[in-house]
Write an enzyme that holds these catalytic residues in place. Structure first.
Site, PDB file in Angstrom:
ATOM      1  N   ASP A  76       0.836  -1.202   0.000  1.00 50.22           N
ATOM      2  CA  ASP A  76       0.000   0.000   0.000  1.00 50.22           C
ATOM      3  C   ASP A  76       0.873   1.256   0.000  1.00 50.22           C
ATOM      4  O   ASP A  76       2.041   1.227   0.403  1.00 50.22           O
ATOM      5  CB  ASP A  76      -0.967   0.008   1.191  1.00 50.22           C
ATOM      6  CG  ASP A  76      -0.273  -0.044   2.542  1.00 50.22           C
ATOM      7  OD1 ASP A  76       0.757  -0.735   2.658  1.00 50.22           O
ATOM      8  OD2 ASP A  76      -0.750   0.620   3.485  1.00 50.22           O
ATOM      9  N   GLU A 142      -0.101  -0.762   5.842  1.00 50.40           N
ATOM     10  CA  GLU A 142       1.058  -0.252   6.581  1.00 50.40           C
ATOM     11  C   GLU A 142       1.033   1.260   6.673  1.00 50.40           C
ATOM     12  O   GLU A 142       1.381   1.833   7.702  1.00 50.40           O
ATOM     13  CB  GLU A 142       2.354  -0.704   5.904  1.00 50.40           C
ATOM     14  CG  GLU A 142       3.589  -0.587   6.797  1.00 50.40           C
ATOM     15  CD  GLU A 142       4.283   0.751   6.711  1.00 50.40           C
ATOM     16  OE1 GLU A 142       5.185   1.011   7.502  1.00 50.40           O
ATOM     17  OE2 GLU A 142       3.921   1.572   5.841  1.00 50.40           O
TER      18      GLU A 142
END
Ligand SMILES: [Zn+2]
Length: 207
Positions: A76, A142
């Site tokens: 991400d 994250e």
């Protein structure tokens, strides 16, 4: 001799996935396809909690013996902001000269691509059978609040009986030059109480 895996092509393809947290954006699907093609058993695991968006994660492993080397990481990225402010579009994966541009090129799709290419090359050199085991523990959570990511994925893996001997995570921390720092942990927090003995001071302001 087989052709070496191309980390640049893998990184470019990952950069073309608009995987802004919590959206998977095709990044984990890409990793799944590549690793399955190399013989990995791949698991796509979704975690969710009340008040948070469900997030996709990936765990892949090849081999069943030790030593077990795990590559960790995330796919991400943080939101790119206004696209007009970018010299190269954030999700185009453009290569100009010897530079690859895109949101997450450094943090950390480039590292994930390098880890995959290294694993693929190792497997090709050993005719598809690693010495021990290789795994990928990749989260899509994250960059944001990170509650449906690595911690839960590690718990999930532990419940499956997974045991890791070594972990390598290509999260970038290079203050001056590439590869100038290796860390054994990441940022954390410490909460405590501090008691100070002494006499209270008095401030006087003369006017
Ligand atoms: Zn990162």
């Amino acid at each position: 001799m087989s052709t070496p895996a191309d980390p640049v092509a893998l990184a470019r393809d990952l950069l073309r996935c608009p995987s802004v947290t919590p959206v998977e954006g095709g990044a984990l699907a890409l990793i799944e396809n590549v690793l399955k093609g190399a013989g990995f058993a791949v698991h796509r695991v979704v975690f969710a909690e009340p008040g948070t968006a469900p997030v996709e994660n990936l765990y892949a492993r090849i081999g069943d013996a030790s030593p077990h080397l795990m590559f960790a990481g995330h796919t991400d990225v943080v939101p790119p902001g206004a696209e007009k402010d970018w010299t190269h579009p954030p999700f185009a994966g453009e290569i100009v000269g010897d530079t690859l541009y895109g949101r997450g090129a450094v943090d950390m799709k480039g590292a994930v691509a390098c880890a995959m290419a290294a694993a693929l090359d190792h497997l090709a050199a050993r005719a598809g059978a690693p010495k021990g085991s290789i795994s990928f523990l990749i989260t899509g959570d994250e960059e944001s609040i990170a509650v449906n990511g690595t911690v839960k994925l590690l718990q999930w893996a532990a419940e499956r009986g997974e045991r890791f001997d070594h972990c390598l995570l290509g999260e970038p921390t290079n203050p001056a030059a590439m590869s100038d720092m290796i860390k054994i942990g990441r940022r954390g927090s410490l909460t405590g109480k501090l008691a100070v003995q002494g006499v209270q001071g008095l401030s006087l302001i003369h006017i």
